[in-house]
Scaffold this motif. Structure first.
Motif, PDB file in Angstrom:
ATOM      1  N   GLY A   1       0.783  -1.247  -0.005  1.00 30.27           N
ATOM      2  CA  GLY A   1      -0.002   0.028   0.123  1.00 30.27           C
ATOM      3  C   GLY A   1       0.740   1.357  -0.118  1.00 30.27           C
ATOM      4  N   VAL A   2       2.071   1.285  -0.021  1.00 32.61           N
ATOM      5  CA  VAL A   2       2.976   2.282  -0.045  1.00 32.61           C
ATOM      6  C   VAL A   2       3.850   2.548  -1.174  1.00 32.61           C
ATOM      7  CG1 VAL A   2       4.944   3.436   1.196  1.00 32.61           C
ATOM      8  CG2 VAL A   2       3.261   2.059   2.669  1.00 32.61           C
ATOM      9  N   LEU A   3       3.751   3.615  -1.689  1.00 32.87           N
ATOM     10  CA  LEU A   3       4.673   3.995  -3.037  1.00 32.87           C
ATOM     11  C   LEU A   3       5.975   3.927  -2.606  1.00 32.87           C
ATOM     12  CD1 LEU A   3       4.644   5.258  -5.975  1.00 32.87           C
ATOM     13  CD2 LEU A   3       4.884   7.338  -4.978  1.00 32.87           C
ATOM     14  N   GLN A   4       6.736   3.117  -3.572  1.00 35.67           N
ATOM     15  CA  GLN A   4       8.302   3.048  -3.388  1.00 35.67           C
ATOM     16  C   GLN A   4       8.825   3.694  -4.275  1.00 35.67           C
ATOM     17  OE1 GLN A   4       9.464   0.618  -0.986  1.00 35.67           O
ATOM     18  NE2 GLN A   4       7.349   0.514  -0.246  1.00 35.67           N
ATOM     19  N   GLN A   5       8.601   3.848  -5.505  1.00 41.01           N
ATOM     20  CA  GLN A   5       9.346   4.766  -6.408  1.00 41.01           C
ATOM     21  C   GLN A   5       8.293   4.911  -7.577  1.00 41.01           C
ATOM     22  OE1 GLN A   5      13.244   3.400  -7.458  1.00 41.01           O
ATOM     23  NE2 GLN A   5      13.519   5.047  -8.856  1.00 41.01           N
ATOM     24  N   TYR A   6       8.314   6.352  -8.279  1.00 38.24           N
ATOM     25  CA  TYR A   6       7.660   6.681  -9.299  1.00 38.24           C
ATOM     26  C   TYR A   6       8.618   7.624 -10.176  1.00 38.24           C
ATOM     27  CZ  TYR A   6       3.851   9.039 -11.834  1.00 38.24           C
ATOM     28  OH  TYR A   6       2.728   9.176 -12.874  1.00 38.24           O
ATOM     29  N   ASP A   7       8.884   6.716 -11.372  1.00 42.66           N
ATOM     30  CA  ASP A   7      10.015   7.327 -11.923  1.00 42.66           C
ATOM     31  C   ASP A   7       9.559   6.408 -13.513  1.00 42.66           C
ATOM     32  OD1 ASP A   7      12.186   8.600 -12.881  1.00 42.66           O
ATOM     33  OD2 ASP A   7      13.158   7.889 -10.967  1.00 42.66           O
ATOM     34  N   THR A   8      10.514   6.824 -14.405  1.00 41.57           N
ATOM     35  CA  THR A   8      10.572   6.286 -15.860  1.00 41.57           C
ATOM     36  C   THR A   8      11.167   4.800 -15.652  1.00 41.57           C
ATOM     37  OG1 THR A   8      12.947   7.012 -16.079  1.00 41.57           O
ATOM     38  CG2 THR A   8      11.154   8.642 -17.022  1.00 41.57           C
ATOM     39  N   PRO A   9      10.939   4.014 -16.670  1.00 38.59           N
ATOM     40  CA  PRO A   9      11.116   2.536 -16.443  1.00 38.59           C
ATOM     41  C   PRO A   9      12.808   2.434 -16.135  1.00 38.59           C
ATOM     42  CG  PRO A   9       9.538   2.735 -18.045  1.00 38.59           C
ATOM     43  CD  PRO A   9       9.984   4.166 -17.648  1.00 38.59           C
ATOM     44  N   LEU A  10      13.393   3.112 -17.044  1.00 37.40           N
ATOM     45  CA  LEU A  10      14.812   2.961 -17.124  1.00 37.40           C
ATOM     46  C   LEU A  10      15.425   3.458 -15.863  1.00 37.40           C
ATOM     47  CD1 LEU A  10      16.082   3.901 -20.759  1.00 37.40           C
ATOM     48  CD2 LEU A  10      15.920   1.511 -19.428  1.00 37.40           C
ATOM     49  N   ASN A  11      14.899   4.362 -15.350  1.00 36.72           N
ATOM     50  CA  ASN A  11      15.362   5.108 -13.916  1.00 36.72           C
ATOM     51  C   ASN A  11      15.219   4.306 -12.701  1.00 36.72           C
ATOM     52  OD1 ASN A  11      16.758   7.347 -14.647  1.00 36.72           O
ATOM     53  ND2 ASN A  11      15.108   8.811 -14.210  1.00 36.72           N
ATOM     54  N   ILE A  12      13.947   3.381 -12.957  1.00 34.95           N
ATOM     55  CA  ILE A  12      13.684   2.310 -11.898  1.00 34.95           C
ATOM     56  C   ILE A  12      14.515   1.091 -12.080  1.00 34.95           C
ATOM     57  CG2 ILE A  12      11.982   0.663 -11.405  1.00 34.95           C
ATOM     58  CD1 ILE A  12       9.661   2.675 -11.194  1.00 34.95           C
ATOM     59  N   TYR A  13      15.057   0.827 -13.124  1.00 38.21           N
ATOM     60  CA  TYR A  13      15.882  -0.101 -13.447  1.00 38.21           C
ATOM     61  C   TYR A  13      17.434   0.037 -12.859  1.00 38.21           C
ATOM     62  CZ  TYR A  13      18.318  -4.348 -15.504  1.00 38.21           C
ATOM     63  OH  TYR A  13      19.124  -5.277 -15.776  1.00 38.21           O
ATOM     64  N   ASN A  14      17.741   1.222 -13.314  1.00 38.36           N
ATOM     65  CA  ASN A  14      19.184   1.739 -13.270  1.00 38.36           C
ATOM     66  C   ASN A  14      19.216   2.237 -11.898  1.00 38.36           C
ATOM     67  OD1 ASN A  14      20.166   0.687 -15.686  1.00 38.36           O
ATOM     68  ND2 ASN A  14      19.288   2.389 -16.859  1.00 38.36           N
TER      69      ASN A  14
END
Length: 501
Positions: free
Chosen positions: A344-357
């Protein structure tokens, strides 16, 4: 399409939090994926935005319109939010044709709309088309079978094919296509004479409509909407049959099911049925399109094809998409931004490549990536702002060199080193020695697991390389995208490279 904003959205059942204080902004024309494991709150979030679930507290706005506000007591019902919802189950009516399924619901829409003169719109479109009779004839004759002579009448199937081609090419309704085909330009010795005669007839009818309105001080704009005193005339009304047909034909072209209008759902494949469900969702022109794991019922090959279709659909419609999935591959390939949630908690809100890298914590790093990231326990101390001495695999000394200078607290000496499989490089000159625990070749690449001390490390080797289970291998860690996490709070400390000693 409008932007969506969630402020402090919380959903609680007694002491259980499905979503906890979620703040999120979905920009216009974005493709945002709500990603996470089962029970993380992604579907609940989607349902709250759509109005199918009531938040415990918070605020939801789409554009300038407040849809929900717990403090102001505002809660706009789902049927007033002008959003489209696509479920896992296609929910197509088996006793209705594809056309009827897509049109279902359009006849019940009743809201304030501009008043349009359908006849004037049809006459104008036909006049424009008839000015190029050779083009019309070419389109129609393409639907004749090779055995038919040029001047022979159509079979029923050829006539049906010709109507569909005219509809798709000129983006007109079935009624207009039947009128156009009925002029029989393709059977005439001198089609230009027929076309000019029809143009004159249609221009006379169109002018009569314009003259009739002018007596009331009304004109028609380029969309054939009634205009009086500089203002478009509106009324609370239902869609006309002409408007419904144009909408159904338009959305069916977008999702490439325009040739299936007379079929029934059981006569289509799973992927085609999914396209029909998407077309039906697009038909009322929702401001936002919600999709809750729409590809989960398809096989792997079809899911891959539908990802491509959804990506193109997003571009072609210019709509805002919010998509729920637990499949990271769908999120990575489709999204402009990913909202990764857990408990229920937001961990990360970002572009796909930023989330991966650049994952912000261990959960994000572990959830995204296939094969999964390697986590290596490490002890160490900071020697300088650009040098952290680490001990990995119990005895191997390494230097972590962050991409940017950092400064750690004196208590920070317990770390986790995150190493993506593609950065693990087998090498004859490698420093770290292990043995092949498993090898899984797929042709283009081979995924191997290497046992080092009591730890298994995953590596991806590209090309046709054969590895024998139990053989010795040496590796290095390459690149400057290795991740150093704090063992204490599980947050990312820095990205950098590793030098082995």
């Amino acid at each position: 399409m409008p932007r969506i904003e969630l402020s402090g959205i919380t959903k609680r059942w007694d002491k259980v939090y499905a979503v906890d204080n979620l703040n999120l902004v979905v920009e216009d024309n974005a493709f945002v994926t709500l990603l996470g494991p089962s029970g993380c709150g992604k579907t609940t979030t989607l349902r709250m935005i759509a109005g199918l679930e009531t938040p415990t507290k918070g605020r939801i706005t789409i554009g300038e319109k407040i849809l929900f506000d717990s403090e102001l007591g505002i809660n706009v019902p789902a049927n007033k939010r002008k959003v489209g919802f696509l479920f896992q189950n296609y929910a197509l009516w088996p006793n209705m044709t594809i056309y009827q399924n897509i049109a279902f619901g359009l006849s019940n829409i009743k809201e304030e709309k501009p008043i349009i003169d359908d006849n004037a719109k049809i006459y104008s479109a036909l006049i424009s088309i008839l000015k190029k009779p050779a083009e019309v004839i070419k389109i129609i004759n393409e639907c004749k079978t090779q055995s038919e002579q040029p001047n022979q009448p159509f079979t029923q199937q050829n006539k049906k094919d010709a109507l569909l081609k005219l509809i798709d090419h000129y983006e007109i309704s079935m009624n207009s296509a039947k009128t156009l085909l009925g002029y029989n330009l393709h059977e005439s010795i001198d089609p230009h004479v027929i076309a000019n005669a029809r143009i004159t007839e249609l221009e006379t009818k169109l002018q009569a409509i314009i003259d009739n309105y002018s007596t009331e001080g009304i004109t028609l704009n380029e969309k054939f909407e009634l205009v009086k005193d500089g203002r478009i005339q509106k009324a609370v009304r239902k869609l006309s049959s002409e408007e419904i047909d144009l909408i159904v034909r338009r959305v069916s072209r977008i999702v490439k099911v325009s040739t299936f209008m007379d079929r029934y759902p059981n006569e289509l494949s799973g992927g085609q049925q999914q396209r029909v469900a998407i077309a039906r969702t697009l038909a009322p022109e929702p401001s936002v399109l919600f999709m809750d794991e729409p590809l989960s019922n398809l096989d792997a090959k079809l899911r891959l094809e539908m990802r491509t279709e959804l990506q193109r659909l997003h571009i072609d419609t210019g709509s805002t998409f919010i998509y729920v999935t637990h499949e990271q591959m769908e999120a990575m390939t489709l999204s402009t931004r990913i909202c990764l949630m857990n408990n229920g908690v937001l961990q990360q809100y970002d572009t796909p490549l930023n989330i991966y890298n650049k994952p912000v914590n261990l959960f994000v790093a572990d959830f995204v990536g296939n094969p999964s990231i390697n986590f290596i326990e490490a002890k160490g101390t900071q020697k300088s702002k650009s040098n952290i001495s680490l001990t990995i695999f119990n005895s191997i000394v390494a230097r972590f060199k962050p991409n940017q200078n950092i400064e750690l607290s004196e208590e920070e000496n317990d770390f986790i080193l995150g190493v993506r499989p593609e950065t693990v490089k087998p090498s004859k000159n490698g420093i770290i020695e292990g043995e092949i625990y498993s090898a899984m070749p797929t042709g283009m690449e081979t995924t191997i697991k290497i046992k080092i001390a009591e730890t298994l490390i995953t590596a991806v080797v590209f090309g046709g390389v054969f590895y024998k289970i139990g053989e010795k291998i040496k590796i290095n860690f390459e690149g400057n995208g290795l991740l150093l996490f704090s063992r204490k709070n599980e947050k990312l400390i820095a990205l950098g490279s590793v030098e082995l000693e």
